[in-house]
Design a protein around this motif. Structure first.
Motif, PDB file in Angstrom:
ATOM      1  N   ASP A 246      14.745   1.146 -18.216  1.00  0.00           N
ATOM      2  CA  ASP A 246      14.834  -0.035 -19.215  1.00  0.00           C
ATOM      3  C   ASP A 246      16.002  -0.816 -19.517  1.00  0.00           C
ATOM      4  O   ASP A 246      15.833  -1.756 -20.339  1.00  0.00           O
ATOM      5  CB  ASP A 246      14.067   0.859 -20.563  1.00  0.00           C
ATOM      6  CG  ASP A 246      14.968   1.707 -21.385  1.00  0.00           C
ATOM      7  OD1 ASP A 246      16.254   1.643 -20.701  1.00  0.00           O
ATOM      8  OD2 ASP A 246      14.844   2.113 -22.171  1.00  0.00           O
ATOM      9  N   ARG A 247      17.086  -0.309 -18.800  1.00  0.00           N
ATOM     10  CA  ARG A 247      18.333  -1.306 -18.799  1.00  0.00           C
ATOM     11  C   ARG A 247      19.079  -1.179 -20.047  1.00  0.00           C
ATOM     12  O   ARG A 247      20.027  -1.755 -20.342  1.00  0.00           O
ATOM     13  CB  ARG A 247      17.996  -2.750 -18.509  1.00  0.00           C
ATOM     14  CG  ARG A 247      17.049  -2.843 -17.253  1.00  0.00           C
ATOM     15  CD  ARG A 247      17.889  -2.217 -15.860  1.00  0.00           C
ATOM     16  NE  ARG A 247      16.875  -2.407 -14.817  1.00  0.00           N
ATOM     17  CZ  ARG A 247      16.494  -1.772 -14.170  1.00  0.00           C
ATOM     18  NH1 ARG A 247      16.597  -0.618 -14.231  1.00  0.00           N
ATOM     19  NH2 ARG A 247      15.495  -2.021 -13.006  1.00  0.00           N
ATOM     20  N   SER A 248      18.520  -0.009 -21.072  1.00  0.00           N
ATOM     21  CA  SER A 248      19.222   0.156 -22.316  1.00  0.00           C
ATOM     22  C   SER A 248      20.595   0.884 -22.342  1.00  0.00           C
ATOM     23  O   SER A 248      21.284   0.765 -23.422  1.00  0.00           O
ATOM     24  CB  SER A 248      18.275   0.616 -23.203  1.00  0.00           C
ATOM     25  OG  SER A 248      17.830   1.910 -23.036  1.00  0.00           O
ATOM     26  N   SER A 249      20.755   1.457 -21.241  1.00  0.00           N
ATOM     27  CA  SER A 249      22.007   2.632 -21.416  1.00  0.00           C
ATOM     28  C   SER A 249      22.414   2.699 -19.849  1.00  0.00           C
ATOM     29  O   SER A 249      21.682   2.280 -19.089  1.00  0.00           O
ATOM     30  CB  SER A 249      21.424   3.898 -22.284  1.00  0.00           C
ATOM     31  OG  SER A 249      20.689   4.449 -21.414  1.00  0.00           O
TER      32      SER A 249
ATOM     33  N   ASP B 197      25.553   2.345 -24.576  1.00  0.00           N
ATOM     34  CA  ASP B 197      24.615   1.502 -24.689  1.00  0.00           C
ATOM     35  C   ASP B 197      24.787   0.309 -24.021  1.00  0.00           C
ATOM     36  O   ASP B 197      25.887  -0.388 -23.812  1.00  0.00           O
ATOM     37  CB  ASP B 197      24.197   1.243 -26.089  1.00  0.00           C
ATOM     38  CG  ASP B 197      23.893   2.439 -27.117  1.00  0.00           C
ATOM     39  OD1 ASP B 197      23.150   3.183 -26.375  1.00  0.00           O
ATOM     40  OD2 ASP B 197      24.178   2.353 -28.259  1.00  0.00           O
TER      41      ASP B 197
ATOM     42  N   PRO C 259      23.200  -3.369 -24.399  1.00  0.00           N
ATOM     43  CA  PRO C 259      22.361  -4.131 -25.209  1.00  0.00           C
ATOM     44  C   PRO C 259      22.145  -5.526 -24.099  1.00  0.00           C
ATOM     45  O   PRO C 259      22.890  -5.637 -23.220  1.00  0.00           O
ATOM     46  CB  PRO C 259      23.063  -4.579 -26.430  1.00  0.00           C
ATOM     47  CG  PRO C 259      24.588  -4.354 -25.991  1.00  0.00           C
ATOM     48  CD  PRO C 259      24.696  -3.296 -25.091  1.00  0.00           C
ATOM     49  N   PRO C 260      21.065  -6.504 -24.404  1.00  0.00           N
ATOM     50  CA  PRO C 260      20.624  -7.504 -23.793  1.00  0.00           C
ATOM     51  C   PRO C 260      21.809  -8.167 -24.004  1.00  0.00           C
ATOM     52  O   PRO C 260      22.689  -8.553 -24.822  1.00  0.00           O
ATOM     53  CB  PRO C 260      19.727  -7.957 -24.517  1.00  0.00           C
ATOM     54  CG  PRO C 260      18.859  -6.717 -25.163  1.00  0.00           C
ATOM     55  CD  PRO C 260      20.197  -5.888 -25.553  1.00  0.00           C
TER      56      PRO C 260
ATOM     57  N   ARG D 159      23.189  -7.385 -17.830  1.00  0.00           N
ATOM     58  CA  ARG D 159      21.901  -7.214 -18.382  1.00  0.00           C
ATOM     59  C   ARG D 159      21.372  -8.349 -19.050  1.00  0.00           C
ATOM     60  O   ARG D 159      21.887  -8.911 -19.934  1.00  0.00           O
ATOM     61  CB  ARG D 159      21.746  -6.123 -19.539  1.00  0.00           C
ATOM     62  CG  ARG D 159      20.441  -5.817 -20.163  1.00  0.00           C
ATOM     63  CD  ARG D 159      20.319  -4.752 -21.071  1.00  0.00           C
ATOM     64  NE  ARG D 159      18.794  -4.919 -21.546  1.00  0.00           N
ATOM     65  CZ  ARG D 159      18.227  -4.165 -22.608  1.00  0.00           C
ATOM     66  NH1 ARG D 159      19.119  -3.384 -23.556  1.00  0.00           N
ATOM     67  NH2 ARG D 159      17.048  -3.984 -22.931  1.00  0.00           N
TER      68      ARG D 159
ATOM     69  N   SER E 255      19.134 -11.066 -21.013  1.00  0.00           N
ATOM     70  CA  SER E 255      18.671 -11.157 -22.445  1.00  0.00           C
ATOM     71  C   SER E 255      17.535 -11.915 -22.357  1.00  0.00           C
ATOM     72  O   SER E 255      17.182 -12.930 -21.583  1.00  0.00           O
ATOM     73  CB  SER E 255      19.924 -11.722 -23.356  1.00  0.00           C
ATOM     74  OG  SER E 255      19.161 -12.198 -24.606  1.00  0.00           O
TER      75      SER E 255
END
Length: 417
Positions: free
Chosen positions: A287-290, A336, A338-339, A401, A403
């Motif tokens: 999910d690319r979040s971390s 983390d 983040p976008p 990542r 956005s």
């Protein structure tokens, strides 16, 4: 039977001038070696003249240039250091003469087939390193005297510099070709991520073992690695290629970066003993979040989140691969992502300068990081941070990542250098 020739001072001076002629400097390496052999044949009154250059990784002498024994070069004759006439010159690093050649003296059948009766050989040395062997031969019995030895050694000294330059060029070309074949020609298109990378070879030290790689695993996780195998030249590039391939294999079975680096460390200790390698291996969640990172003695990546200055990732740094005994407790740090956040991976050639602390270079790199596309950021970093003529290789990998507020941007980018 020919005796030792008495050389006058005038003749001695003529011989030296023929070898040190400044006009020879305008020739390329192949032409220079060819001309030196032609001149030494004339000056010494011999029938054959041959240069064999040392092939370091095989410890063999390879026939590279010849006059009167051209067949040696055509057949690619080679002999191990210590074997035969040329091998003996190389092993002793001293002149060797043979008055009456017999099959027991030589291992090269071409010398016997051509009827060479007398031989004089001298080592080719540059900065104390063996470059090769230069030898001359006569089809009639002849005793070579001290003046002959001194002249041939003078020629060998001149040829050594050319031979060393030739070896360095060939080594660099081969290493660069290998390295470029192993680096991704195009980074993969990965949903939710922008990727860009650069590689610049060092000019002073030659091609080294810097590399980067990005791949998608069957689980949906994205693997990204940057590393630096110690050393320079073709041997380092070869080792780098093996390490890169091994990590890809371990990545298929290890969902923890520390576990993959532990296996890689064990492999290097066993198969690449004496090689020191630094690396950062990252796994980005589906999910690319971390991002999960494990560091083996490499410089930590920079992380830039929207609205915040770029900072070094605060991760555990374990010792490099191939150092000491393999360790089983390598660590993984979870960060983390983040976008809009950007990770910047790099090798020390980007930030190191001989005249300053490495912290200064890292700070300069951090100041160059902006919130922009991965490709634009790569351009900015190389333009403002990299030296015009780097002392060491530079590898740079930028992962951003995407956005939801991004305008339409390509998800993958062609790798350029």
């Amino acid at each position: 039977m020919a005796g030792t020739e008495v050389v006058t001072n005038e003749e001695r001076l003529r011989r030296i001038e023929a070898i040190t002629d400044a006009a020879l400097s305008g020739l390329d390496v192949a032409e220079l070696l060819d001309e030196l052999l032609e001149r030494v044949r004339d000056l010494l009154g011999v029938d054959t003249a041959t240069i064999l250059l040392l092939e370091g990784h095989t410890d063999e002498l390879v026939a590279t240039a010849a006059k009167g024994l051209e067949e040696e070069v055509r057949r690619g004759f080679r002999v191990r250091v210590g074997r035969g006439f040329a091998g003996r010159v190389a092993a002793t690093r001293a002149p060797v003469t043979i008055y009456d050649v017999t099959p027991d003296d030589v291992v090269n059948p071409i010398l016997l087939a051509e009827g060479v009766r007398a031989l004089l050989g001298v080592p080719m040395l540059a900065n104390g390193n063996l470059i090769g062997v230069l030898h001359v031969g006569s089809l009639t019995l002849r005793r070579f005297g001290p003046d002959d030895v001194r002249l041939l050694q003078l020629v060998a000294d001149r040829a050594s510099l050319a031979g060393q330059a030739r070896a360095q060029v060939l080594d660099r070309q081969a290493a660069l070709a290998l390295q470029r074949s192993l680096l991704p020609t195009r980074l993969p298109d990965i949903s939710g991520l922008e990727l860009a990378a650069r590689y610049a070879p060092g000019h002073d030290l030659g091609i080294g073992g810097d590399w980067y790689d990005v791949f998608v695993l069957p689980s949906g996780w994205v693997g990204a690695v940057i590393g630096d195998a110690s050393g320079h030249g073709l041997p380092s590039a070869v080792v780098m290629g093996r390490i890169r391939s091994a990590l890809r294999a371990y990545a298929l079975d290890a969902m923890d970066p520390a576990e993959a680096l532990t296996s890689l460390d064990r492999k290097i200790h066993h198969f690449e003993a004496g090689t020191l390698t630094t690396a950062v291996y990252a796994l980005i969640a589906p999910d690319r979040s971390s991002v999960h990172l494990s560091c083996a003695g490499h410089l930590p990546p920079l992380l830039a989140t929207p609205g915040q200055p770029a900072q070094l990732v605060n991760l555990a740094v374990d010792r490099p691969l191939g150092v000491g005994q393999p360790i089983k407790n390598r660590r993984t740090t979870v960060v983390d992502l983040p976008p809009g956040a950007t990770l910047v991976f790099y090798t020390d050639g980007l930030v190191e300068r001989r005249s300053e602390l490495i912290d200064t270079g890292i700070e300069r790199l951090a100041n160059a990081v902006r919130s922009e596309s991965a490709e634009a950021l790569c351009d900015r970093i190389m333009a403002t941070t990299a030296q015009e003529h780097p002392d060491d290789d530079i590898a740079l990998l930028v992962i951003r990542r995407q956005s939801p507020t991004d305008e339409t941007l390509p998800e993958g980018h062609v790798h350029t250098t």
